[in-house]
Design a protein around this motif. Structure first.
Motif, PDB file in Angstrom:
ATOM      1  N   ALA A   1      18.383  16.396   6.725  1.00  0.00           N
ATOM      2  CA  ALA A   1      19.123  17.471   7.619  1.00  0.00           C
ATOM      3  C   ALA A   1      18.940  16.505   9.033  1.00  0.00           C
ATOM      4  CB  ALA A   1      18.281  18.746   7.592  1.00  0.00           C
ATOM      5  N   GLY A   2      20.433  16.989   9.766  1.00  0.00           N
ATOM      6  CA  GLY A   2      20.641  16.512  11.118  1.00  0.00           C
ATOM      7  C   GLY A   2      19.577  17.119  12.013  1.00  0.00           C
ATOM      8  N   GLY A   3      19.464  16.570  13.199  1.00  0.00           N
ATOM      9  CA  GLY A   3      18.704  17.042  14.182  1.00  0.00           C
ATOM     10  C   GLY A   3      17.684  16.120  14.748  1.00  0.00           C
ATOM     11  N   PRO A   4      16.999  16.178  15.896  1.00  0.00           N
ATOM     12  CA  PRO A   4      16.189  15.253  16.435  1.00  0.00           C
ATOM     13  C   PRO A   4      14.939  14.963  15.637  1.00  0.00           C
ATOM     14  CG  PRO A   4      16.656  16.701  18.224  1.00  0.00           C
ATOM     15  CD  PRO A   4      17.296  17.374  16.783  1.00  0.00           C
ATOM     16  N   ASP A   5      14.738  15.944  14.568  1.00  0.00           N
ATOM     17  CA  ASP A   5      13.320  15.411  13.654  1.00  0.00           C
ATOM     18  C   ASP A   5      13.553  14.494  12.814  1.00  0.00           C
ATOM     19  OD1 ASP A   5      12.010  17.590  15.330  1.00  0.00           O
ATOM     20  OD2 ASP A   5      11.999  18.830  13.468  1.00  0.00           O
ATOM     21  N   ALA A   6      14.777  14.250  12.499  1.00  0.00           N
ATOM     22  CA  ALA A   6      15.107  13.016  11.651  1.00  0.00           C
ATOM     23  C   ALA A   6      14.742  11.838  11.901  1.00  0.00           C
ATOM     24  CB  ALA A   6      16.627  13.127  11.140  1.00  0.00           C
ATOM     25  N   TRP A   7      14.711  11.588  13.229  1.00  0.00           N
ATOM     26  CA  TRP A   7      14.347  10.250  13.991  1.00  0.00           C
ATOM     27  C   TRP A   7      13.061  10.135  14.457  1.00  0.00           C
ATOM     28  CZ3 TRP A   7      18.848   7.254  14.021  1.00  0.00           C
ATOM     29  CH2 TRP A   7      19.969   7.899  13.846  1.00  0.00           C
ATOM     30  N   LYS A   8      12.263  11.261  14.385  1.00  0.00           N
ATOM     31  CA  LYS A   8      10.739  10.915  15.015  1.00  0.00           C
ATOM     32  C   LYS A   8       9.957  10.066  14.303  1.00  0.00           C
ATOM     33  CE  LYS A   8      11.016  15.498  17.097  1.00  0.00           C
ATOM     34  NZ  LYS A   8      10.177  16.970  17.300  1.00  0.00           N
ATOM     35  N   PRO A   9       9.927  10.040  12.745  1.00  0.00           N
ATOM     36  CA  PRO A   9       9.128   8.932  12.304  1.00  0.00           C
ATOM     37  C   PRO A   9       9.359   7.703  12.649  1.00  0.00           C
ATOM     38  CG  PRO A   9       9.480  10.857  10.676  1.00  0.00           C
ATOM     39  CD  PRO A   9      10.560  10.974  11.643  1.00  0.00           C
ATOM     40  N   GLN A  10      10.496   7.275  12.546  1.00  0.00           N
ATOM     41  CA  GLN A  10      10.961   5.823  12.906  1.00  0.00           C
ATOM     42  C   GLN A  10      10.719   5.745  14.334  1.00  0.00           C
ATOM     43  OE1 GLN A  10      14.601   3.766  11.716  1.00  0.00           O
ATOM     44  NE2 GLN A  10      15.376   4.182  13.586  1.00  0.00           N
ATOM     45  N   GLN A  11      10.885   6.761  15.405  1.00  0.00           N
ATOM     46  CA  GLN A  11      10.826   6.627  16.632  1.00  0.00           C
ATOM     47  C   GLN A  11       9.013   6.307  17.025  1.00  0.00           C
ATOM     48  OE1 GLN A  11      11.908   9.616  19.107  1.00  0.00           O
ATOM     49  NE2 GLN A  11      10.799   9.068  21.019  1.00  0.00           N
ATOM     50  N   ALA A  12       8.378   7.100  16.025  1.00  0.00           N
ATOM     51  CA  ALA A  12       6.761   6.995  16.480  1.00  0.00           C
ATOM     52  C   ALA A  12       6.305   5.468  15.796  1.00  0.00           C
ATOM     53  CB  ALA A  12       6.122   7.859  15.544  1.00  0.00           C
ATOM     54  N   TYR A  13       7.091   4.895  14.999  1.00  0.00           N
ATOM     55  CA  TYR A  13       6.742   3.565  14.339  1.00  0.00           C
ATOM     56  C   TYR A  13       6.892   2.474  15.399  1.00  0.00           C
ATOM     57  CZ  TYR A  13       6.915  -1.173  12.034  1.00  0.00           C
ATOM     58  OH  TYR A  13       6.771  -2.412  11.749  1.00  0.00           O
ATOM     59  N   LEU A  14       8.344   2.603  15.901  1.00  0.00           N
ATOM     60  CA  LEU A  14       8.892   1.644  17.067  1.00  0.00           C
ATOM     61  C   LEU A  14       8.380   1.722  18.200  1.00  0.00           C
ATOM     62  CD1 LEU A  14      12.863   1.909  15.943  1.00  0.00           C
ATOM     63  CD2 LEU A  14      11.077   0.158  15.351  1.00  0.00           C
ATOM     64  N   GLU A  15       7.734   3.017  18.709  1.00  0.00           N
ATOM     65  CA  GLU A  15       6.956   3.175  19.973  1.00  0.00           C
ATOM     66  C   GLU A  15       5.703   2.399  19.628  1.00  0.00           C
ATOM     67  OE1 GLU A  15       7.365   7.360  20.636  1.00  0.00           O
ATOM     68  OE2 GLU A  15       9.099   7.083  21.986  1.00  0.00           O
ATOM     69  N   ALA A  16       5.122   2.522  18.628  1.00  0.00           N
ATOM     70  CA  ALA A  16       3.704   1.837  18.506  1.00  0.00           C
ATOM     71  C   ALA A  16       3.866   0.447  18.537  1.00  0.00           C
ATOM     72  CB  ALA A  16       3.155   2.441  17.194  1.00  0.00           C
TER      73      ALA A  16
END
Length: 281
Positions: free
Chosen positions: A214-229
């Motif tokens: 589903a669209g929305g910011p939550d779709a990106w959060k797991p990837q963002q968490a990995y790349l930020e780590a």
């Protein structure tokens, strides 16, 4: 192939590495159907995958393929192009795609021959005849798809496709789901680009690998968490004056455990991050 919205279809690739055992069928492929013609989004990881993809499309519609859109120059997404060649089909990609393919083509062809037992002549790979630099709209007949290039992120030639009618975003490898993200461009650039992608008004997002979300910011959060780590821990390793060999054994280990294929790609990601951040101001 699944219809995820009226006139919008996805062939889901396996969440595996690009290997002979799976026939190279590991990337998600898309189809958008207009009233006049259709747009194909990526063509698959081998000529044979491309042929099966075309046959599946022909079972869905008799409309001609007017555009084959290559989202970036990685083999699992583009090596089926030859299955779609024809006088009325235009191949579309980022303006930077040609240079990326020129650098990678010998490797791709060698891998196909060595690992898959497939011989492909260089001139049959169907290079782009229409390039995108910024935003470009394609009219399929009563249906507009919007193509957008991005600054260097997953690669230096990333391209997304947005179907206005269904509000479907084909993010390709700018978004990974289940499959660990793979850094082949710029870690910092990818994180910056994701901030813009998350603002797109999408009802659903088709990643390059893994299930549609589903669209929305939550779709990106797991990837963002990995790349930020990856970013944070690589910077810490550099500050502690660790060597590359020390960094790949320690950076992002916990963050990587949440993803499939981490054993294949995480150390490579650390290597890429280390090289990018080593001379950071």
């Amino acid at each position: 192939m699944a219809e995820i919205a009226p006139g919008v279809y996805v062939h889901a690739g396996l969440v595996e590495d690009w290997l002979p055992g799976n026939g190279g069928d590991v990337a998600n492929l898309g189809l958008v159907v207009g009233s006049r013609c259709v747009a194909v989004i990526d063509s698959g990881g081998t000529p044979q995958v491309g042929q099966r993809w075309r046959a599946a499309i022909e079972r869905i519609t008799r409309l001609p393929v007017c555009f084959v859109i290559n989202t970036h120059a990685h083999p699992d997404h583009v090596l089926g192009n030859a299955a779609f060649t024809g006088p009325d089909t235009r191949f579309v990609a980022s303006v930077k795609f040609d240079a990326a393919m020129a650098a990678r083509r010998p490797y791709f062809l060698n891998a196909l021959a060595r690992d898959f037992g497939v011989s492909v002549a260089p001139g049959t790979m169907a290079d782009p005849t229409l390039t995108v630099d910024g935003t470009r709209e394609l009219d399929l007949g009563d249906r507009i798809v919007v193509l957008q290039t991005w600054p260097t992120a997953h690669t230096d030639n990333d391209l997304t496709v947005y179907d206005r009618t269904s509000r479907t975003l084909f993010a390709s490898d700018l978004l990974f789901v289940q499959h660990i993200p793979v850094v082949d461009g710029s870690l910092r650039g990818w994180l910056a680009t994701m901030q813009q992608l998350a603002k797109i008004d999408a009802a659903r997002i088709v990643p390059g690998h893994g299930p549609t979300l589903a669209g929305g910011p939550d779709a990106w959060k797991p990837q963002q968490a990995y790349l930020e780590a990856l970013l944070r821990e690589t910077r810490a390793a550099l500050k502690a004056r660790k060597t590359l060999s020390q960094a790949v054994d320690t950076v992002g280990i916990q963050a990587a455990t949440q993803w499939q294929l981490a054993e294949r790609f995480h150390r490579r990601n650390v290597t890429a991050a280390f090289a990018e951040l080593e001379w950071e101001d």
